[in-house]
Scaffold this active site. Structure first.
Site, PDB file in Angstrom:
ATOM      1  N   GLU A  56      20.957 -11.296  36.840  1.00  0.00           N
ATOM      2  CA  GLU A  56      21.826 -11.229  38.021  1.00  0.00           C
ATOM      3  C   GLU A  56      22.850 -10.110  37.893  1.00  0.00           C
ATOM      4  O   GLU A  56      23.156  -9.427  38.870  1.00  0.00           O
ATOM      5  CB  GLU A  56      22.523 -12.575  38.273  1.00  0.00           C
ATOM      6  CG  GLU A  56      21.617 -13.631  38.878  1.00  0.00           C
ATOM      7  CD  GLU A  56      20.697 -14.288  37.878  1.00  0.00           C
ATOM      8  OE1 GLU A  56      20.923 -14.121  36.654  1.00  0.00           O
ATOM      9  OE2 GLU A  56      19.730 -14.951  38.291  1.00  0.00           O
ATOM     10  N   HIS A  87      21.856 -26.049  42.022  1.00  0.00           N
ATOM     11  CA  HIS A  87      21.107 -25.638  43.218  1.00  0.00           C
ATOM     12  C   HIS A  87      21.838 -26.131  44.458  1.00  0.00           C
ATOM     13  O   HIS A  87      21.230 -26.397  45.481  1.00  0.00           O
ATOM     14  CB  HIS A  87      19.672 -26.172  43.189  1.00  0.00           C
ATOM     15  CG  HIS A  87      18.884 -25.692  42.023  1.00  0.00           C
ATOM     16  ND1 HIS A  87      18.954 -26.297  40.788  1.00  0.00           N
ATOM     17  CD2 HIS A  87      18.030 -24.642  41.881  1.00  0.00           C
ATOM     18  CE1 HIS A  87      18.163 -25.647  39.937  1.00  0.00           C
ATOM     19  NE2 HIS A  87      17.600 -24.633  40.577  1.00  0.00           N
TER      20      HIS A  87
END
Lengths: 413, 428
Positions: free
Chosen positions: A135, A205
């Site tokens: 990322e 999530h």
């Protein structure tokens, strides 16, 4: 609980006088799925072509500039869900801008949420490509591309995994223009990421990290609520001259469906949108909780029997002004201030935890601007200050019941 | 399968796994080096300590003018460094970082690049800017943060240079962040038809910064998403007080390159001709293959880390003195130039005197220039429309200035340093 407060303050609102009346309107069991509108049946979704073509603030972006910007006649719409609208926006952006590229983890085959379906086939692997699983690398790569004036549309697979890129986003992207005296900048960078809870996402999530970026001046943060909004706001974000984090509420990817204009259009950044008008209370939120708010307002008007005793009859006709903030940074202070000056009451709803959340910032600014107009404390309905817990989610998220309770409590204050 | 059977060291073929070209072996054997027999990656050198070409080495293609230009820029560095270091000691600028000992690594590599290759530096690479024509006035403007500082508008600390004109991306303090950015810059160059195959992105970083996750990300990106990125590691032995021995356990930075599938070379960073030749070749590879290439330049940080650091707290003074004496990159190149008849003591003296004079003039000039207008503090946060919060906060400061600007001594004195003394805010 509210009755003692009402005794003190009942003169403020005439309709509160009748607060103790209780009326049970229905003796029938609730229908399957409850009394209330769901995302699928939301009245905020535009189900007709005509409605989709007449959206406040919508700006057509046509190759032919001679055409009037506000002409809707002859334009087409298509039924899309959020992931299709996001895909459509990227396709439009790439068609018109040869420098635009889309990259991230697993975007080449279409993305884990289908948002990039077919883009690699349409535009080639040079423009739509997978990155290694890093990322900080994805964000840094995007900063580099954008510093060369290229349009970089990066994807972080879940907002929960944006934190490794925090340094690149906060120290680099946000400060790039400022620190170079305007010589360099990364205004063509957009970072997309799925956000908010999905019913079973657990800790990693489900997160809503928008608050962490709120202090990163130089960035913009945008969160859409529907397919039409997603396309217009994403195109606006991609073309905004600033780096933008675009957070897509993942539970809406498939569940929110509406008519979306096929042509190129933008919706303005930094502008909130009124979904209902009212003078009794301002209800402010963004993303998924829009639909919980809609349900809560429906329940306020016609409470299901199981909770009717907690909803004073006098309040059932209350006119609540629901506002979709849409842009978190910089947020539309004028719209919120104007609304709260009229209503005197503000309830802010967000999924992120309360402490350090966006709600705190808004509450502080609004109490400063509307101090003499406030008839009740600003209330925040938020996730708790815990990580998002897997098997406890129903009790964690600010659902319709919690929003209804906050609205009732605030009206009764 | 036929590929494996051609490898000489694996006489009996056992095939390979379906997802790998790695030959299967019956031997249980660990390894810990990319080179055979555990030997270290060699260091490429052209000139010895006395400026003579070592046996077997080939001189890179340089003519007298080019060689002199490199040398003159190398010489500029310690002159500027010494002045600005002392000036910081007198409190005239807030901070400074010298490049003592790394002149060859910086100028040798800068001279190997095209003038419009994009440079993303760490902070010790001012020499590359000088090579491209950055003036003494521009150096001073940034360090003083005065009204001529177009590169950072007085917003960043000294030595955080930047110049669009010279393709030098503005320096930022967070280490290694420029490394994955360089891969993105390189990808943009590759996608631009007018620059594809012509330009690369050169990214400088120290061996300490290479420990950051961003180094890993950048190497991965430039190799996996092939991008012409030239990684130039300045391994000067120290990251502030931390010796390289505490920074890594492997064979330096170069040993990591092959792990990423990146062409790699280690070079004597005090030999400007070796650096020039290595980086030239690396750049060529970079453009030909359109992929990342790594150069590790071995040097020694002769100066303190910065003006906020006293390096004798963690290394003996004698070690530094020895390094300065026996392995001085400027002296080594000067001996070479003199052996070619391209330089002599007289030229040395007059050139240094000239540089000193010009640098001093630039310093005096910069010292007397005001800062930009105070209102610049609020500019360039956003492009396009200015958000309400910035607008309101500027108004808030304006109100405070009106109230206290003429009476509160610390502000009153400070306001005088800005062009217009804050009037543009007060009268707006």
């Amino acid at each position: 609980m509210y009755s003692s407060r009402l005794a003190r303050l009942s003169s403020r609102r005439l309709w509160l006088v009748n607060h103790s009346a209780r009326r049970f309107q229905s003796t029938e069991p609730p229908p399957a799925g409850g009394h209330s509108p769901s995302i699928a049946t939301s009245s905020y979704l535009r189900t007709t072509r005509d409605a989709a073509l007449h959206v406040p603030g919508l700006r057509w972006v046509d190759a032919d500039n001679s055409r009037l910007e506000d002409v809707a006649a002859g334009r087409e719409t298509r039924k899309m869900n959020v992931y299709q609208a996001v895909r459509d926006a990227m396709s439009v952006a790439m068609t018109k801008d040869d420098t635009a590229v889309v990259f991230g983890e697993d975007v080449a085959f279409g993305g884990v949420f289908r948002c990039t379906m077919g883009l690699a086939e349409e535009f080639g692997r040079e423009r739509v490509f997978n990155t290694p699983l890093t990322e900080q690398g994805i964000a840094g790569f995007g900063v580099g591309l954008a510093s060369m004036g290229h349009t970089a549309i990066a994807e972080i697979q879940f907002a929960d995994y944006i934190f490794p890129a925090f340094d690149q986003i906060v120290n680099e992207a946000a400060k790039h223009r400022f620190r170079s005296g305007g010589e360099f900048g990364v205004g063509t960078l957009t970072i997309r990421c799925p956000t908010m809870s999905v019913g079973h996402g657990g800790l990693y999530h489900s997160q809503s990290p928008e608050g962490f970026f709120m202090g990163a001046s130089g960035l913009k943060i945008v969160i859409p609520r529907s397919p039409l909004q997603a396309k217009g706001l994403l195109l606006g974000s991609i073309r905004d001259p600033n780096p933008v984090i675009f957070m897509e509420p993942k539970i809406l990817y498939r569940s929110a469906v509406e008519q979306v204009p096929v042509d190129d259009y933008e919706l303005p950044l930094g502008k909130a949108e009124h979904l209902t008008r009212g003078n009794d209370l301002t209800l402010l939120t963004w993303g998924t909780p829009i639909y919980h708010c809609e349900t809560a307002l429906h329940m306020l008007e016609t409470p299901p029997e199981s909770i009717a005793k907690h909803v004073p009859t006098s309040m059932r006709s209350a006119k609540v002004e629901l506002i979709d903030l849409r842009t978190i940074l910089p947020w539309d202070v004028d719209a919120i201030e104007e609304s709260v000056r009229r209503t005197g009451r503000l309830v802010i709803v967000h999924e992120a935890g309360r402490t350090g959340g966006v709600g705190g910032e808004i509450a502080a600014e609004i109490q400063k601007r509307c101090f003499l107009k406030l008839n009740a404390p600003v209330k925040r309905v938020t996730g708790w200050d815990t990580p998002v817990p897997m098997q406890y989610e129903k009790f964690y998220i600010p659902d319709a019941l919690r929003i209804l309770d906050a609205v009732v409590e605030t009206l009764a204050y | 399968m036929f590929r494996i059977s051609r490898l000489p060291t694996f006489a009996v073929s056992h095939g390979h796994l379906p997802t790998s070209q790695s030959p299967i072996t019956p031997k249980l054997q660990f390894f810990n080096s990319v080179m055979e027999d555990g030997k270290q990656i060699p260091t490429y050198r052209v000139l010895d300590g006395t400026g003579k070409v070592i046996e077997g080495a080939q001189l890179p293609d340089i003519d007298e003018d080019f060689a002199r230009r490199i040398y003159q820029n190398m010489v500029k560095l310690p002159i500027i460094d010494t002045l600005l270091y002392n000036v910081q000691r007198q409190g005239k600028i807030s901070f400074y970082m010298t490049a003592y000992g790394e002149e060859a690594a910086i100028l040798g590599s800068a001279a190997a690049l095209a003038a419009d290759d994009e440079i993303l530096g760490q902070y010790r690479e001012m020499g590359a800017l000088l090579w491209r024509g950055f003036s003494y006035d521009e150096v001073m403007a940034q360090c003083f943060g005065n009204c001529e500082d177009t590169g950072t508008k007085g917003k960043q600390m000294p030595v955080h240079f930047g110049s669009r004109k010279y393709h030098y991306h503005t320096i930022s303090s967070p280490l290694a962040t420029q490394i994955p950015q360089a891969a993105g810059v390189a990808y943009a160059l590759k996608r631009d038809p007018s620059r594809r195959g012509r330009n690369c992105a050169a990214v400088y970083f120290g061996e300490g910064a290479a420990s950051e996750g961003d180094f890993h990300a950048g190497m991965l990106l430039a190799s996996t998403i092939p991008s012409p990125t030239l990684f130039i590691a300045r391994n000067n032995g120290f990251a502030i007080s931390t010796p390289a021995s505490e920074q890594y356990h492997g064979d330096g930075i170069a040993a990591r390159g092959p792990g990423y599938g990146v062409q790699t070379i280690r070079v004597d960073g005090n030999d400007v001709l070796a650096v020039l030749a290595a980086v030239r070749e690396a750049r060529k590879l970079c453009l030909e293959e359109g992929r990342g290439v790594l150069v590790e330049a071995m040097t020694y940080r002769v100066g303190h880390h910065s003006t906020s650091d006293d390096s004798f707290a963690y290394r003996p003074r004698q070690e530094v003195e020895d390094r300065k004496r026996v392995d001085n990159p400027i002296a080594r190149f000067r001996l070479f130039l003199e052996s070619q008849g391209w330089w002599n003591a007289e030229q040395e003296e007059s050139y240094k005197a000239e540089v000193k004079k010009e640098v001093m003039q630039a310093f005096k000039r910069a010292e007397n220039l005001p800062r930009l207008e105070l209102q610049e503090m609020f500019t360039d946060v956003y492009g396009g429309d200015e958000p309400w919060n910035i607008k309101e906060q500027r108004e808030e400061l304006k109100a405070l200035l009106k109230k206290y600007g003429n009476t509160w001594e610390p502000w009153k004195a400070e306001l005088k340093k800005y062009r217009g003394e804050g009037k543009e805010l007060l009268e707006a």
